[in-house]
Design a protein around this motif. Structure first.
Motif, PDB file in Angstrom:
ATOM      1  N   GLN A   1       0.822  -1.186   0.000  1.00 29.79           N
ATOM      2  CA  GLN A   1       0.000   0.000   0.000  1.00 29.79           C
ATOM      3  C   GLN A   1       0.867   1.251   0.000  1.00 29.79           C
ATOM      4  O   GLN A   1       1.846   1.346   0.734  1.00 29.79           O
ATOM      5  CB  GLN A   1      -0.913   0.014   1.222  1.00 29.79           C
ATOM      6  N   GLN A   2       0.510   2.168  -0.852  1.00 29.72           N
ATOM      7  CA  GLN A   2       1.283   3.395  -0.951  1.00 29.72           C
ATOM      8  C   GLN A   2       1.029   4.268   0.261  1.00 29.72           C
ATOM      9  O   GLN A   2      -0.114   4.500   0.652  1.00 29.72           O
ATOM     10  CB  GLN A   2       0.913   4.146  -2.226  1.00 29.72           C
TER      11      GLN A   2
ATOM     12  N   ARG B   1       1.837   7.972   1.979  1.00 26.08           N
ATOM     13  CA  ARG B   1       2.268   9.319   1.652  1.00 26.08           C
ATOM     14  C   ARG B   1       3.089   9.866   2.818  1.00 26.08           C
ATOM     15  O   ARG B   1       2.560  10.129   3.893  1.00 26.08           O
ATOM     16  CB  ARG B   1       1.057  10.210   1.383  1.00 26.08           C
TER      17      ARG B   1
ATOM     18  N   HIS C   1     -16.223   8.691   3.883  1.00 26.14           N
ATOM     19  CA  HIS C   1     -15.825   9.208   2.573  1.00 26.14           C
ATOM     20  C   HIS C   1     -14.536  10.025   2.677  1.00 26.14           C
ATOM     21  O   HIS C   1     -13.607   9.835   1.866  1.00 26.14           O
ATOM     22  CB  HIS C   1     -16.948  10.077   2.003  1.00 26.14           C
TER      23      HIS C   1
ATOM     24  N   TRP D   1     -11.404   7.838   3.156  1.00 32.46           N
ATOM     25  CA  TRP D   1     -10.902   7.280   1.890  1.00 32.46           C
ATOM     26  C   TRP D   1     -10.247   8.355   1.034  1.00 32.46           C
ATOM     27  O   TRP D   1      -9.191   8.133   0.429  1.00 32.46           O
ATOM     28  CB  TRP D   1     -12.065   6.643   1.127  1.00 32.46           C
ATOM     29  N   TRP D   2     -10.832   9.529   1.005  1.00 29.75           N
ATOM     30  CA  TRP D   2     -10.337  10.586   0.116  1.00 29.75           C
ATOM     31  C   TRP D   2      -9.002  11.139   0.587  1.00 29.75           C
ATOM     32  O   TRP D   2      -8.069  11.312  -0.214  1.00 29.75           O
ATOM     33  CB  TRP D   2     -11.382  11.701   0.043  1.00 29.75           C
ATOM     34  N   THR D   3      -8.859  11.443   1.864  1.00 29.26           N
ATOM     35  CA  THR D   3      -7.599  12.010   2.364  1.00 29.26           C
ATOM     36  C   THR D   3      -6.461  10.998   2.333  1.00 29.26           C
ATOM     37  O   THR D   3      -5.297  11.390   2.230  1.00 29.26           O
ATOM     38  CB  THR D   3      -7.776  12.518   3.799  1.00 29.26           C
TER      39      THR D   3
ATOM     40  N   HIS E   1      -6.016   8.796  -0.027  1.00 29.87           N
ATOM     41  CA  HIS E   1      -5.665   8.439  -1.400  1.00 29.87           C
ATOM     42  C   HIS E   1      -4.376   9.146  -1.814  1.00 29.87           C
ATOM     43  O   HIS E   1      -4.200  10.343  -1.544  1.00 29.87           O
ATOM     44  CB  HIS E   1      -6.799   8.823  -2.350  1.00 29.87           C
ATOM     45  N   PRO E   2      -3.462   8.435  -2.468  1.00 27.98           N
ATOM     46  CA  PRO E   2      -2.176   9.074  -2.815  1.00 27.98           C
ATOM     47  C   PRO E   2      -2.312  10.236  -3.785  1.00 27.98           C
ATOM     48  O   PRO E   2      -1.431  11.107  -3.832  1.00 27.98           O
ATOM     49  CB  PRO E   2      -1.369   7.923  -3.436  1.00 27.98           C
ATOM     50  N   SER E   3      -3.383  10.289  -4.575  1.00 24.24           N
ATOM     51  CA  SER E   3      -3.521  11.362  -5.554  1.00 24.24           C
ATOM     52  C   SER E   3      -3.977  12.677  -4.939  1.00 24.24           C
ATOM     53  O   SER E   3      -3.899  13.723  -5.594  1.00 24.24           O
ATOM     54  CB  SER E   3      -4.513  10.954  -6.651  1.00 24.24           C
ATOM     55  N   VAL E   4      -4.455  12.662  -3.718  1.00 21.33           N
ATOM     56  CA  VAL E   4      -4.945  13.873  -3.056  1.00 21.33           C
ATOM     57  C   VAL E   4      -3.765  14.577  -2.400  1.00 21.33           C
ATOM     58  O   VAL E   4      -3.073  14.001  -1.541  1.00 21.33           O
ATOM     59  CB  VAL E   4      -6.035  13.532  -2.022  1.00 21.33           C
TER      60      VAL E   4
ATOM     61  N   SER F   1      -6.204   9.187   8.935  1.00 21.87           N
ATOM     62  CA  SER F   1      -5.923   9.485   7.533  1.00 21.87           C
ATOM     63  C   SER F   1      -5.689  10.969   7.291  1.00 21.87           C
ATOM     64  O   SER F   1      -4.857  11.339   6.449  1.00 21.87           O
ATOM     65  CB  SER F   1      -7.089   9.003   6.654  1.00 21.87           C
TER      66      SER F   1
END
Length: 820
Positions: free
Chosen positions: A42-43, A45, A436, A439-441, A443-446, A483
């Protein structure tokens, strides 16, 4: 070409065997069968930034790590932003334009006098506080004044929001708006030094503090001119403050009616004008109330309009072909004007005429305490792909107001919607929002900047779940805090980082998740260390280390010990010892410190004195009468180490006593190694002899009582042990000197035998008769009577280490060795 059945040119072989290979496909794997192969990691950050003179590595797994920043890696001095960079940053920080129907831009009516006064004061470098009730148009006036003051200061105009912000948060926000310092958070000294030379017009809306905190903000920025907007319930500035006060009131009746006409985009009828006049008395001319009242009239016009006139074939309604025709629209008399109460509190009526997505958005906003999620999150939260358009509906009705880079419910709307029942199911919606955002915070793309922009809504979701009213609420809050906290730290929004950590720690305690609670304690300790609070950092880190030690979390405990070692180094040394020699905390890395241990010899030449008898007074000449053993130096470390050390010393003493007794009792009583001849002076006093004592028998010593000493009980003498404590058999214990017979030579095979001593004769009326006795050191006495008289030692060289007692052990005719 078929993307599933690829051709032979893509596999590197001809088409002859392609059909056979296609027919022999690998069967699908059962999804319920566990895959024990190598999993994709798992990535995580991670971010590295500089806080003062420390390097902070944000680690979401084991906890953040902090270490001194090497001199070569310290960032350069902060650089001021150019006007183009400030403009681009201000445009990015503005709230986004809500999608949906067009919202008319309203002009600033009847505020020219206040606008000119504020601009004039700011041009002279004065700071002004604009005070007005909620809904009086303070934000619109600030926007107009900020546009007029764009060229007044060298660092331009800085727009800040004081909503749920402290003085420290605002100081760092001002620093970041003027200076470009990526991944660098200066310490307090550098921050104040940099802000002293910052010259800008700071427009601060929604100020929530006053008094000393406001004075601190103004004193830290002497070259800045502030335009502060606050409500009357906010604390006033200090008495010595140089702030100018400007009060904002409501609009007059004519201006209020004009504003309503601009919202409706038409002239009001006589009935509507009278209704607006009554509303002006009720609302005291607040512009927000007339914007919302105009939205009610606009909805009324839409209801009175024939919807079929614009949709003859029913395409907009998406009705089936066999559906019945649309009924005729109601007349004008069927849609009356709202009542005066509905006009003064129009939120519930406005919401009832909005779309389902807009009403669900309002319910989420009520569940989050008035914080409206960003429009990009509404489709996932509401469950409608077009839910982002609901933000435009709410903004057009005057139910939203801008707050920084986001929107929140306008003044008074939250209370009105709560009374209308929009708070039902708020805990479930808050849990949905928390899941929600978790999951969003994570995520590596955020990016961290996007997470910081949504910090208010995220913290509101956690705060609603922490009391634990609903099932699984605290666990969802823990997951969200775990997160979001690293993202807030990496985004340099440390005020939100601290609030998320404290809410997460409380949620972990309520949910019983000890590992997560230990993580939040560790992060709070690192945060306190980076902000210059060593005592708080030490307490949080010690708590985290103890909890992770109980969970056998080796990597987390190591990270905590490293941070704790840095706290001790910056505090000026390791833990100090207490008065009793015990250390309050373990040294870094959990290794107990080794201190010199001072122990007495195992074969000390001291007298054995039982605890139940008083210790004899030491000799007056300062000799060796007192016991030499002092208190043992305690081993440094935790208290468990002290207990273990004491138990080991006690065990060594017991074993030494047992070995000594075994060696002594194994001696030969018939003249062997343990037998010695002594000469003792027997006083010629008949009162101390029994009538049955034969001439030549030894006298064991004078008795304190008048009873004869020659009883049927056997005598026993206490032999010194290697630990320096006396040993006696079961039964009555009597104190004795180092040897029961002075002058007895030490046995060659017993290391614990005392030195040979010779006692001087006592004065008596008759000549002493020397006798020879053999002592039996291990014979238990059946009765004993201690004596009180002690012979005075005559020769100092042969003086024992303790005051020698004259024949303290009881004597008798039984248990003695046979005389020749």
């Amino acid at each position: 070409m078929d993307p599933i059945h690829r051709g032979p040119d893509e596999f590197g072989h001809d088409s002859k065997d392609f059909a056979e290979e296609a027919g022999r496909r690998r069967p699908s794997r059962d999804p319920l069968t566990p895959d024990f192969g190598q999993q994709t990691p798992q990535q995580v950050r991670m971010a590295t930034l500089v806080a003062g003179d420390l390097t902070l590595t944000v680690n979401p797994v084991d906890g953040s790590e902090v270490e001194p920043c090497p001199p070569g890696e310290r960032p350069a001095a902060p650089v001021r932003r150019t006007p183009a960079e400030r403009t681009a940053r201000a445009r990015a920080a503005a709230p986004p334009v809500p999608p949906g129907p067009h919202v008319p831009q309203l002009p600033l009516l009847r505020r020219d006098e206040e606008r000119e006064r504020l601009t004039r004061l700011l041009a002279r470098g004065r700071s002004v506080r604009l005070t007005g009730p909620a809904g009086s148009g303070r934000t619109a006036l600030l926007d107009a004044v900020a546009a007029d003051c764009a060229d007044f200061a060298p660092d331009g105009v800085v727009r800040l929001s004081g909503h749920k912000r402290t003085t420290t948060d605002l100081l760092y926000a001002l620093f970041d708006a003027v200076h470009d310092a990526p991944l660098h958070r200066p310490d307090r000294t550098l921050l104040l030094e940099t802000l002293r030379s910052t010259g800008a017009v700071v427009v601060l809306d929604d100020l929530e503090f006053g008094g000393a905190a406001l004075d601190e903000l103004l004193d830290a920025t002497p070259e800045c001119a502030f335009l502060l907007a606050a409500t009357p319930d906010v604390a006033a500035p200090g008495a010595d403050s140089a702030l100018e006060e400007v009060f904002l009131t409501g609009l007059d009746r004519a201006t209020s009616v004009d504003l309503m006409c601009r919202v409706v985009e038409r002239q009001l009828t006589e009935e509507e004008a009278n209704w607006a006049g009554d509303l002006w008395f009720e609302s005291e001319g607040l512009p927000l109330r007339f914007v919302q009242a105009g939205a009610l009239l606009r909805q009324r016009d839409r209801l009175r309009t024939d919807a079929g006139a614009y949709d003859e074939y029913g395409y907009l309604e998406n009705r089936p072909a066999d559906a019945p025709p649309v009924p005729a629209p109601a007349g004008e008399s069927d849609v009356p004007l709202p009542s005066l109460g509905e006009g003064a509190a129009p939120a519930a009526l406005l919401a009832s005429r909005l779309s389902d997505a807009a009403r669900d958005t309002l319910r989420f906003a009520v569940a989050l305490g008035g914080e409206v999620p960003h429009q990009a999150h509404l489709p996932a939260l509401v469950g409608d792909t077009h839910a982002d358009a609901a933000l435009g509906e709410l903004a057009g009705c005057g139910l939203l107001s801008p707050s920084g880079s986001r929107y929140r419910l306008a003044a008074g709307v939250l209370a009105q919607l709560t009374a209308a029942g929009y708070e039902d199911g708020a805990v479930d919606r808050a849990r949905t929002a928390a899941q929600h955002y978790a999951w969003w915070t994570g995520h590596p793309s955020v990016t961290a900047e996007r997470a910081v922009a949504e910090a208010d809504a995220i913290i509101a979701a956690m705060g609603r779940l922490v009391p634990g009213e609903g099932a699984g609420g605290t666990s969802a809050a823990v997951l969200l805090a775990r997160s979001a906290a690293p993202a807030f730290a990496a985004g340099l929004h440390w005020g939100a980082w601290e609030r998320a950590l404290r809410i997460g720690q409380e949620a972990g305690r309520l949910a019983g998740e000890v590992a997560e609670e230990a993580y939040f304690h560790h992060e709070l300790g690192v945060l306190a260390l980076c902000t210059g609070h060593p005592d708080r950092a030490r307490a949080e880190l010690e708590t985290a280390i103890s909890m992770r030690g109980a969970l056998a979390d080796k990597s987390g405990a190591v990270a905590g010990r490293r941070a704790l070692a840095l706290v001790e180094d910056r505090a000026g040394g390791g833990p100090a010892a207490a008065d009793d020699g015990a250390f309050e905390a373990s040294p870094p890395l959990g290794v107990p410190a080794l201190v010199p241990v001072s122990m007495t010899s195992a074969f000390a030449d001291t007298a054995v004195v039982p605890r139940q008898e008083p210790v004899p007074a030491p000799a007056a000449d300062g000799g060796k009468g007192a016991a030499r053993g002092g208190p043992l130096a305690l081993i440094g470390g935790a208290r468990r180490n002290l207990v273990a050390a004491g138990a080991g010393v006690l065990l060594a003493g017991v074993l030494g006593t047992v070995v000594t007794l075994g060696l002594t009792s194994s001696s030969d009583p018939q003249g062997g190694a343990g037998t010695s001849s002594t000469e003792q002076e027997v006083p010629d006093d008949d009162s101390i002899y029994d009538a049955d004592v034969e001439p030549g028998e030894p006298a064991d010593g004078p008795s304190t009582s008048g009873a004869p000493s020659g009883s049927a009980s056997s005598s026993a003498s206490v032999t010194p042990s290697p630990t320096g404590s006396g040993s006696a058999a079961a039964g009555e214990v009597s104190p004795s000197a180092t040897s029961s017979a002075p002058g007895t030579p030490s046995s060659p095979g017993s290391p614990s035998s005392p030195r040979a001593t010779e006692s001087s004769p006592k004065p008596s009326s008759s000549s002493p008769t020397p006798t020879k006795t053999a002592t039996s050191p291990s014979t238990p006495p059946s009765s004993a009577s201690p004596t009180d008289t002690e012979p005075e030692p005559e020769e100092p060289p042969t003086k024992p280490d303790t005051p020698e007692q004259a024949s303290d052990s009881p004597s008798g005719t039984q248990g003695l060795s046979d005389r020749p």
